[in-house]
Design a protein around this motif. Structure first.
Motif, short mmCIF file in Angstrom:
data_model
loop_
_atom_site.label_atom_id
_atom_site.label_comp_id
_atom_site.label_asym_id
_atom_site.label_seq_id
_atom_site.Cartn_x
_atom_site.Cartn_y
_atom_site.Cartn_z
N ALA A 232 1.06 -1.79 -0.15
CA ALA A 232 0.14 -0.08 -0.19
C ALA A 232 1.02 0.77 -0.47
N PHE A 233 1.57 1.23 0.84
CA PHE A 233 2.20 2.24 0.83
C PHE A 233 4.03 2.51 -0.32
N THR A 234 4.54 1.33 -1.06
CA THR A 234 5.88 1.56 -2.04
C THR A 234 4.81 2.42 -3.44
N PRO A 235 3.50 2.06 -3.51
CA PRO A 235 3.87 3.07 -4.79
C PRO A 235 3.81 4.39 -4.98
N PHE A 236 3.33 5.02 -3.89
CA PHE A 236 2.74 6.10 -3.71
C PHE A 236 4.34 7.30 -3.56
N PHE A 237 5.93 6.37 -2.61
CA PHE A 237 6.78 7.00 -2.53
C PHE A 237 7.97 6.91 -4.28
N VAL A 238 7.12 5.81 -5.24
CA VAL A 238 7.81 5.21 -6.07
C VAL A 238 7.38 6.92 -7.29
N ALA A 239 6.13 7.05 -6.96
CA ALA A 239 5.30 7.72 -7.81
C ALA A 239 6.06 9.62 -7.36
N LEU A 240 6.13 10.02 -6.02
CA LEU A 240 7.29 11.11 -5.40
C LEU A 240 7.98 10.92 -5.49
N GLY A 241 9.00 9.94 -5.76
CA GLY A 241 10.37 9.81 -6.74
C GLY A 241 10.79 10.21 -8.23
N MET A 242 9.56 9.84 -8.96
CA MET A 242 9.62 10.16 -10.47
C MET A 242 8.84 11.82 -10.71
N ILE A 243 8.52 12.81 -10.00
CA ILE A 243 7.81 13.65 -10.04
C ILE A 243 9.65 14.93 -9.71
N LEU A 244 9.84 14.72 -8.31
CA LEU A 244 10.66 15.37 -7.50
C LEU A 244 11.55 16.24 -8.73
N LEU B 61 15.60 4.71 -10.09
CA LEU B 61 14.63 5.97 -9.22
C LEU B 61 15.87 6.73 -8.64
N ALA B 62 17.12 5.00 -8.08
CA ALA B 62 18.10 6.36 -7.12
C ALA B 62 18.96 7.35 -8.21
N THR B 63 19.11 6.50 -9.03
CA THR B 63 19.73 7.05 -10.67
C THR B 63 18.87 8.81 -10.74
N TRP B 64 17.47 8.61 -10.79
CA TRP B 64 16.94 8.94 -11.99
C TRP B 64 17.11 10.48 -10.73
N LEU B 65 16.96 10.29 -9.58
CA LEU B 65 16.76 11.60 -8.10
C LEU B 65 18.19 12.23 -8.49
N VAL B 66 19.57 11.33 -8.61
CA VAL B 66 20.54 11.73 -8.21
C VAL B 66 20.73 12.32 -9.55
N LEU B 67 20.96 12.66 -10.34
CA LEU B 67 21.22 12.86 -12.35
C LEU B 67 20.15 13.99 -11.86
#
Length: 660
Positions: free
Chosen positions: A393-405, A456-462
C-alpha cells in the motif's frame, strides 16, 4: 534533597508556564507591549527551571540514589556510566521530563531568536507553546512523577531494560524528541497565525527553519533507531513497520510535506490554508505517537507504559489540542483564501502533488497502524497488519514521489511547458532507464523491485545534479564561470539536491536489500564449515565471560574467500542476571557492496549452537542515504535566508502600547 529540589523546580516551571500561556495572549489582544514582552523572560525562566529539574534527576541516576523509585526501577550500581545517564530517559517518567525540557528549550529559542517577529505574533506563539507545556506538566505531576521517593530503598536497582543499553539507543530518543517537540513550534506558529487571522509569506519564512530543524532531527532519530534495530536485535532487518516505528515515521512524512508547502506560501502567497493544516497535523501525529507509546494500546519493544489512566490523560491532551486547533482552523479558513492563479503545469502544482503523495503515504501508515485497534473495537476480532500490507500500500506512492521530484524541482513558478522542463533532463532519463534495464537483465529473480529502485536512485541523483548544473548555466558559459555560479548558489539549493539524492540512495538500498539478500540457518559445533554466497565460514567455538553487568557467550566465526581470511566475526549472546533478560549482538562485516551479517542463537541440547547468516547487498547505503538527507537539511538551515529570516512588519511595534 536533590529529588525534592527537582520536583519543586518542575512545579515552579508549571506555574511559570501557566502565567506564560495567559499574560502574553491578553497582551497581544490588547496591544499592551509590556504584557507581550512578559513572554520572553517567562520562556527563559521556564527552561531554566526544567533544566534544573532534569539535572537533579540525572544526578540521582549518576549517583545511584535508589531511594528514588525511578532510579531503583531503571538503574543498577554496576551499570556503565553512559547507561546510567541514558537511563534518565529510558523509561516513561524520565522520557516525559526530557519531552518538557525540549519543549521549554524550543520556547526559549523562539524568545532568544525571535526579535524579527512582530510582537503580537511572537507573544501568541510563546503563549501557545506554554499551553502545550502546561498540559504535559500536568501529565507528569499528576500521573508520572519522576521524583517519587521509596520509604524503604533497596540495596541495588532493577537495572535498565537491556535492549536500551546500547550507544544507538543512547542518542536515538533525544533526537526523536527534538523532532517531535520541534513540531510543537510549527504548531504554535500555526495557531498563533489563526488567532491573528492572517498568514503571510513572511510567516511561512519564519516557520520553515523550525519545521526543517524538526525534520532533520526526526531523520537522524529514525536513522539511529533503524541502525540500532539492525545490529542489536539480531533479526537481520532494518525496518519492520512496528507501530512505534510508524509513530515517528508519520510526523516525518507530514513535516516533509509542510516544508514543501511552506515554500509555496513563501514564494507565491498561496496554499496558506493547507500549510496551516499541515503544521497542525505534523504535531498532531507527534501526539498520536506519544499516545501509542505510552498508553499500552499497542504492544511493542519500544513501548514505555501500559497504564490506562495515563492513556486517557494523553487522549485528553490530544482531544483538546488537536480538536481546539482544528476548530480554530475551521473558523478562520475562509480568511486564508488566496487569489493567486497557477497553471496545471507549474512548480506550484508539482509541490501540491508532492504534498498529496506525502499526505496519502502518511494516511496509509496511520490506517495500517491503528486498524487492528479499530477492528478489535468494532468486531472483537484480533488481527495484525504487518509488512506485506505496508509494502504493497505504501510503496507505489513513494515511487510516484521519486518520479516527480526532479521534474518539479526544475519547473518554473506560475506556469511551465513540460517539453522545455524535461529537455535538460533527457540525459538523466536515458541513463536512469538504462540502469533499470541493466539491473533487470542481470538479476536472477526478484521481479521489478530492484530495477525500479535502481532507476529511481539514478533518476533522483542525476536529476538533482542536472538541476544544479541548469542553475549554474553549465554548457552555456565557460567552465570557470559555471564553477563560480555553482559556488554562489544558495545553500538551500545544495541542501535540496543532497537530500533528494539521499532519498534516491535510500530507495535503491531498500529495494536491493529486500529482494537480493540471502539467508542461512543451521546448528554448528566447533570446526564446522559451510558455504554462503562465495564465502566459506568456519565456526571456531564460543567463549563465556562476565562483563560488567551481563554474562557474555561470544562466538568466533572466520570467513574465507578464495582461501584467504576476509573477516573474523564475533556474534554474541548476552544475559543480564538482574532482569533475567537475554539479548543478541550481531556480528557484521561491512563493505561498500554488501554486509556479511551473523547472529548467534541458543545453545542446543547436543552442545551445538544455532547460527543465522545473511548476505545483505548494499546495506550500508541505507545509512548513507539517511545521513545525506539529514545533511541536506542541515545545509539548508545554514542558508543565509534562514539565518536572517524575514524582517518584522513595519508598524507592528508602533501599534503596541503599555498596559495601564
Amino acid at each position: 534533597m536533590t529529588a525534592e529540589l527537582g520536583h519543586y523546580a518542575l512545579i515552579l516551571a508549571a506555574i511559570v508556564a501557566i502565567a506564560q500561556s495567559i499574560v502574553p495572549l491578553i497582551g497581544a489582544q490588547k496591544r499592551w507591549a509590556d504584557w507581550m514582552e512578559f513572554s520572553v523572560p517567562t520562556a527563559q525562566v521556564q527552561f531554566l527551571l526544567v533544566g534544573i529539574s532534569f539535572a537533579m534527576l540525572t544526578w540521582a541516576f549518576v549517583t545511584s540514589d535508589f531511594s528514588v523509585e525511578l532510579v531503583a526501577a531503571n538503574s543498577h550500581s554496576d551499570k556503565p556510566m553512559l547507561y546510567k545517564v541514558t537511563g534518565v530517559w529510558g523509561n516513561h517518567e524520565g522520557s516525559l521530563l526530557l519531552w518538557v525540557l525540549t519543549l521549554a528549550l524550543f520556547g526559549a529559542m523562539v524568545a532568544w531568536w525571535g526579535d524579527n517577529l512582530p510582537p503580537t505574533l511572537k507573544a501568541r506563539v510563546l503563549s501557545v507553546q506554554a499551553m502545550v507545556g502546561v498540559a504535559f506538566y500536568a501529565f507528569i505531576l499528576f500521573t508520572s512523577n519522576p521524583f517519587t521517593r521509596l520509604e524503604f530503598p533497596p540495596m541495588d536497582g532493577n537495572d535498565l531494560n537491556p535492549l536500551l543499553q546500547d550507544p544507538g539507543l543512547a542518542f536515538h530518543p533525544p533526537f526523536l524528541y527534538i523532532g517531535y517537540v520541534g513540531l510543537s513550534t510549527t504548531f504554535s506558529f500555526a495557531v498563533a497565525a489563526l488567532i491573528e487571522g492572517k498568514v503571510t509569506p513572511a510567516w511561512a519564512r519564519w516557520v520553515r527553519p523550525w519545521a526543517l530543524a524538526a525534520w532533520v532531527c526526526l531523520t537522524i532519530g529514525i536513522g539511529l533507531g533503524s541502525w540500532w534495530a539492525y545490529y542489536e536485535l539480531g533479526w537481520g532487518g532494518w525496518w519492520f513497520w512496528d507501530p512505534v516505528e510508524n509513530a515517528s515515521f508519520m510526523p516525518w512524512l507530514i513535516s516533509a510535506a509542510l516544508l514543501h508547502s511552506a515554500i509555496v506560501t513563501e514564494k507565491r502567497n498561496t496554499l496558506k490554508s493547507w500549510t496551516i493544516l499541515l503544521a497542525i497535523l505534523a504535531f498532531s501525529f507527534s501526539l498520536i505517537g506519544t499516545f501509542i507509546v505510552r498508553s499500552g494500546v499497542i504492544t511493542s519493544v519500544h513501548a514505555f507504559a501500559s497504564d490506562p489512566t495515563r492513556g486517557m490523560f494523553i487522549l485528553g491532551i490530544l482531544a483538546v489540542s488537536i480538536g481546539g486547533a482544528l476548530t480554530l482552523f475551521a473558523l478562520r479558513a475562509h480568511e486564508l483564501r488566496s487569489n493567486v492563479v497557477f497553471g496545471v503545469l507549474s512548480r506550484e502544482s508539482a509541490l501540491v502533488m508532492n504534498n498529496v503523495l506525502l499526505a496519502v503515504s502518511a494516511g496509509v501508515v496511520f490506517i495500517g497502524t491503528l486498524w487492528p485497534l479499530i477492528a478489535e473495537f468494532l468486531t472483537g476480532a484480533k488481527i495484525s497488519v504487518g509488512p506485506p500490507f505496508f509494502n504493497i500500500a505504501f510503496t507505489p506512492f513513494f515511487v510516484a514521489l521519486g518520479m516527480i521530484l526532479p521534474i518539479g524541482a526544475m519547473m518554473p513558478w506560475k506556469r511551465a511547458k513540460l517539453g522545455k522542463t524535461i529537455r535538460p533532463l533527457t540525459g538523466a532519463i536515458a541513463l536512469s532507464l538504462a540502469v533499470g534495464c541493466f539491473i533487470w537483465a542481470t538479476q536472477t529473480g526478484g521481479g521489478m523491485i530492484a530495477p525500479i529502485g535502481g532507476l529511481l536512485a539514478t533518476w533522483l541523483v542525476l536529476g538533482a545534479a542536472t538541476d544544479l548544473a541548469f542553475r549554474a548555466k553549465a554548457g552555456q558559459v565557460s567552465g570557470g564561470e559555471t564553477f563560480r555560479r555553482l559556488r554562489n548558489l544558495p545553500r538551500a539549493d545544495w541542501g535540496k539536491a543532497t537530500a533528494h539524492s539521499g532519498l534516491g540512495i535510500l530507495m535503491f538500498a531498500a529495494a536491493t536489500i529486500t529482494v537480493w539478500q540471502t539467508e542461512d540457518i543451521r546448528t554448528m559445533t566447533p570446526g564446522d564449515t559451510f558455504e554462503k554466497a562465495g564465502y566459506t565460514l568456519r565456526f571456531d567455538g564460543v567463549e563465556r565471560a562476565r562483563v560488567e553487568n551481563y554474562i557474555s557467550d561470544m562466538a568466533q566465526i572466520t570467513a574465507f574467500k578464495d582461501g584467504e581470511v576476509v573477516a573474523i566475526l564475533n556474534p554474541e549472546k548476552r544475559f543480564y542476571p538482574v532482569q533475567s533478560f537475554p539479548t543478541t549482538e550481531a556480528a557484521i562485516d561491512r563493505s561498500i557492496t554488501r554486509d556479511l551479517y551473523i547472529s548467534l542463537g541458543d545453545r542446543q541440547d547436543d552442545g551445538s549452537w544455532a547460527v543465522r547468516t545473511w548476505v545483505k547487498p548494499y546495506a550500508n547505503w541505507l545509512w548513507v542515504g539517511m545521513l545525506m538527507m539529514a545533511f541536506g537539511g542541515i545545509l539548508s538551515l545554514t542558508d543565509r535566508r534562514f539565518r536572517i529570516g524575514a524582517p518584522a512588519q513595519k508598524g507592528s511595534r508602533v501599534a503596541a502600547v503599555p498596559a495601564e
